[in-house]
Design a protein around this motif. Structure first.
Motif, short mmCIF file in Angstrom:
data_model
loop_
_atom_site.label_atom_id
_atom_site.label_comp_id
_atom_site.label_asym_id
_atom_site.label_seq_id
_atom_site.Cartn_x
_atom_site.Cartn_y
_atom_site.Cartn_z
N THR A 75 0.84 -1.19 0.00
CA THR A 75 0.00 0.00 0.00
C THR A 75 0.87 1.25 0.00
O THR A 75 2.10 1.16 0.01
CB THR A 75 -0.94 -0.02 1.23
N ASN A 104 0.51 6.81 3.49
CA ASN A 104 -0.19 7.65 4.47
C ASN A 104 -1.66 7.32 4.68
O ASN A 104 -2.06 6.88 5.75
CB ASN A 104 -0.06 9.12 4.05
N GLN A 147 -3.18 4.07 6.32
CA GLN A 147 -2.67 3.90 7.68
C GLN A 147 -3.37 4.87 8.62
O GLN A 147 -3.85 4.49 9.70
CB GLN A 147 -1.15 4.15 7.70
N LYS A 148 -3.44 6.14 8.22
CA LYS A 148 -4.01 7.18 9.09
C LYS A 148 -5.49 6.97 9.36
O LYS A 148 -5.99 7.28 10.44
CB LYS A 148 -3.78 8.55 8.47
N GLY A 194 -7.02 4.12 9.50
CA GLY A 194 -7.27 2.86 10.18
C GLY A 194 -7.74 1.73 9.29
O GLY A 194 -8.09 0.65 9.79
N LYS A 195 -7.73 1.95 7.98
CA LYS A 195 -8.25 0.91 7.09
C LYS A 195 -7.29 -0.28 6.97
O LYS A 195 -7.72 -1.42 6.78
CB LYS A 195 -8.56 1.51 5.72
N ILE A 196 -5.99 -0.02 7.09
CA ILE A 196 -5.03 -1.13 7.10
C ILE A 196 -5.29 -2.01 8.31
O ILE A 196 -5.30 -3.25 8.22
CB ILE A 196 -3.59 -0.61 7.11
N ALA A 197 -5.50 -1.38 9.46
CA ALA A 197 -5.77 -2.14 10.68
C ALA A 197 -7.05 -2.97 10.54
O ALA A 197 -7.11 -4.12 11.01
CB ALA A 197 -5.87 -1.20 11.87
N ASP A 257 -6.25 -5.93 8.42
CA ASP A 257 -5.43 -6.85 9.23
C ASP A 257 -6.33 -7.66 10.17
O ASP A 257 -6.18 -8.89 10.30
CB ASP A 257 -4.41 -6.03 10.02
N ILE A 276 3.09 -6.10 6.18
CA ILE A 276 2.66 -4.87 5.53
C ILE A 276 3.88 -4.15 4.94
O ILE A 276 4.89 -3.97 5.62
CB ILE A 276 1.94 -3.93 6.52
N SER A 316 4.39 -0.50 3.20
CA SER A 316 3.62 0.73 2.98
C SER A 316 4.49 1.87 2.47
O SER A 316 4.34 3.02 2.89
CB SER A 316 2.94 1.16 4.29
#
Length: 410
Positions: free
Chosen positions: A39, A42, A45-46, A48-51, A54, A66, A68
Motif C-alpha cells: 500500500t 499515508n 494507515q491514518k 485505520g483501514k489497514i488495521a 489486518d 505490511i 507501505s
C-alpha cells in the motif's frame, strides 16, 4: 469488424460494503495462509483501514505483513524491496490495497517474488532491449480505494525508474489478479481533485481507442458513447458536490468496463495519450490523471482533422445527445455548419469538461519547460514506438509532433 480475442476477467466482488467481507472473501479464494499487504505511505494507515483489513484477515486465519512505502508513481526499487520481503517472510500471496500505484506495485512484486532479479529487467524500456519473460507470479488480491486506473482487473503494471526518470509497462497474463474486491464506499471521502484526475483517466481509457482505431465496430462504438455520457453525467454531480454512493458506484462500474477491452473490440486502437503522459509523470512526478488532462485537449486538437468522422460522431453521440435529452454539462456548443465544425466542437466540449474536473492545467507550474521536451519526446518514441519512429494515432505522432503537443501544454 476486426477479429479479436478477449481474455477472461478476474473474479470480482463488487458492491457497497464489500470491504467488510474482505477477510472471508480472501479466505474462500484459497490463496494461502499468509499475505503481504502492499500500500501507500499515508492515507490508509491514518484512517485505520489497514488495521481493519489486518483484523479481518486474522479473523479468517490469515497472517499478514505490511509494506507501505509505495510512491504515487511506483518505483522499481520499491517493487524490488517488496518482492524481497515476500520471500523473506514466506508469504503465499499479495494484496494490493489502495490506488492504481499500490495495485500495480503488488502485481509486479508478485511476479518478481517468483521470477527473481530486478523488476526493470522484465519491462520493455528500449527498442532493442530483450526483456526477461514473466514465468509466473504469486496470486494477487486487489482492493482499490478509488476508481480510474482499472489496475484491479488488468494484466498491466506501470512502473517508474527513479534513477533514469523512465516509466514503462510490465505486461503479462501471469499478473492478472486472482480476486478483486471493489467497494465504492471508499470513494465517498475522495477529495474532489483526486476524483477529477480519476475520472479523466477513465475517459481516456474510453476515448483514446475510439479516436485512434481504424476498424469498424458499431457495437463497441455505441457502448463507448453510452459509457462516456454516463461518466459525464455522474461526474457532473461530483463536480457540483451532489454525489451520493450511487454516483460513485456507477463511475466505478464504468471504470471497470473501460479496461476490460469490450469498449474497443473489433476496431482496435491505441493509447497515444498514455504514451505521451508516462514520460511526463516519470520525469516530473505529476499525478497521472493531471498529466492526461493537461495533454488530452492538445492531442485532440492536433488529431481531429485526421479523424473528423470519429470526432464528429463523438460530439453528436455524447454532448449533443445529452443536450437533446435536457442535460447540458458544458457550454462549448457552437453553430454547427458542417462535419469539421462538429468535430472541432467535440474538442472544445472535452476541454471544458476536463477544466471542470480540474485536470486541464498548464504544466509549467509543475516544472515542464522547453529545454525538457527533447528528453520527453525521445522517451515516448523509444518506450512506446515499438521500433518505429512514430506513435500510432489518428495522425501518426512523430518526434516533432510530440514536441509541439508538449509545447502547447506548457
Amino acid at each position: 469488424m476486426d477479429s479479436f480475442t478477449l481474455d477472461g476477467l478476474s473474479p470480482i466482488a463488487f458492491g457497497s460494503g464489500a470491504f467488510r467481507e474482505a477477510g472471508e472473501l480472501i479466505k474462500n479464494a484459497g490463496l494461502g495462509g499468509k499475505a503481504l499487504i502492499i500500500t501507500g505511505a499515508n492515507y490508509l494507515q491514518k484512517t485505520g483501514k489497514i488495521a481493519k483489513l489486518d483484523d479481518q484477515l486474522a479473523a479468517a486465519g490469515i497472517a499478514c505483513e505490511i509494506y507501505s512505502k509505495i510512491s504515487p508513481n511506483p518505483r522499481a526499487s520499491e517493487v524490488n524491496e517488496a518482492a524481497k520481503i515476500i520471500n523473506e517472510t514466506a508469504c503465499d500471496f499479495v494484496i494490493g490495497f489502495g490506488g492504481g500505484s499500490a495495485m500495480d506495485a503488488a502485481k509486479a512484486a508478485a511476479a518478481l517474488a517468483v521470477c527473481g532479479g530486478d523488476i526493470w529487467d522484465y519491462i520493455r524500456h528500449w527498442d532493442d532491449f530483450e526483456t526477461r519473460p514473466v514465468a509466473g507470479a504469486l496470486p494477487v488480491v486487489t482492493i482499490p480505494t478509488r476508481y480510474g486506473s482499472g489496475a484491479e482487473i488488468s494484466i498491466f503494471s506501470v512502473i517508474s525508474n527513479g534513477e533514469t526518470n523512465e516509466k514503462a509497462v510490465l505486461t503479462s497474463p501471469e499478473i492478472m489478479p486472482s480476486l478483486a474486491i471493489i467497494d465504492p464506499e471508499f470513494c465517498l471521502d475522495l477529495p474532489l481533485e483526486q476524483a477529477g484526475y480519476a475520472v479523466t483517466d477513465i475517459m481516456a481509457h474510453l476515448i483514446e481507442t475510439y479516436i485512434s482505431g481504424s476498424g469498424s465496430s458499431p457495437v463497441a462504438d455505441s457502448l463507448t458513447e453510452t459509457l462516456a455520457c454516463d461518466l459525464i453525467k455522474n461526474a457532473s454531480k461530483i463536480i457540483r458536490g451532489e454525489a451520493s454512493i450511487g454516483e460513485h458506484e456507477n463511475i466505478f462500474y464504468i471504470s471497470l468496463l473501460a479496461l476490460t477491452g469490450i469498449t474497443h473490440v473489433g476496431r482496435g486502437g491505441d493509447f497515444p495519450l498514455h504514451d505521451l503522459e508516462h514520460p511526463l509523470s516519470a520525469y516530473f512526478d505529476v499525478p497521472h490523471g493531471l498529466g492526461l488532462g493537461a495533454l488530452f485537449p492538445h492531442l485532440m486538437q492536433y488529431s481531429f482533422e485526421h479523424a473528423a468522422d470519429r470526432y464528429e460522431k463523438l460530439y453528436l453521440k455524447v454532448f449533443k445527445r445529452m443536450a437533446d435529452e435536457g442535460f447540458q454539462p458544458v457550454n462549448a456548443y457552437k453553430t454547427e455548419t458542417g462535419a469539421l465544425e462538429r468535430a472541432a466542437n467535440a474538442v472544445d466540449c472535452f476541454t471544458e469538461f476536463f477544466t471542470a474536473l480540474g485536470s486541464y492545467k498548464k504544466l509549467s507550474r509543475y516544472g515542464l519547460s522547453e529545454d525538457k521536451l527533447d528528453k520527453l519526446a525521445s522517451d515516448v518514441i523509444r518506450l512506446y514506438g515499438h521500433g518505429q519512429l512514430f506513435i500510432p494515432n489518428a495522425k501518426k505522432l512523430r518526434y516533432s509532433d510530440i514536441i509541439e503537443i508538449y509545447k502547447k501544454a506548457i
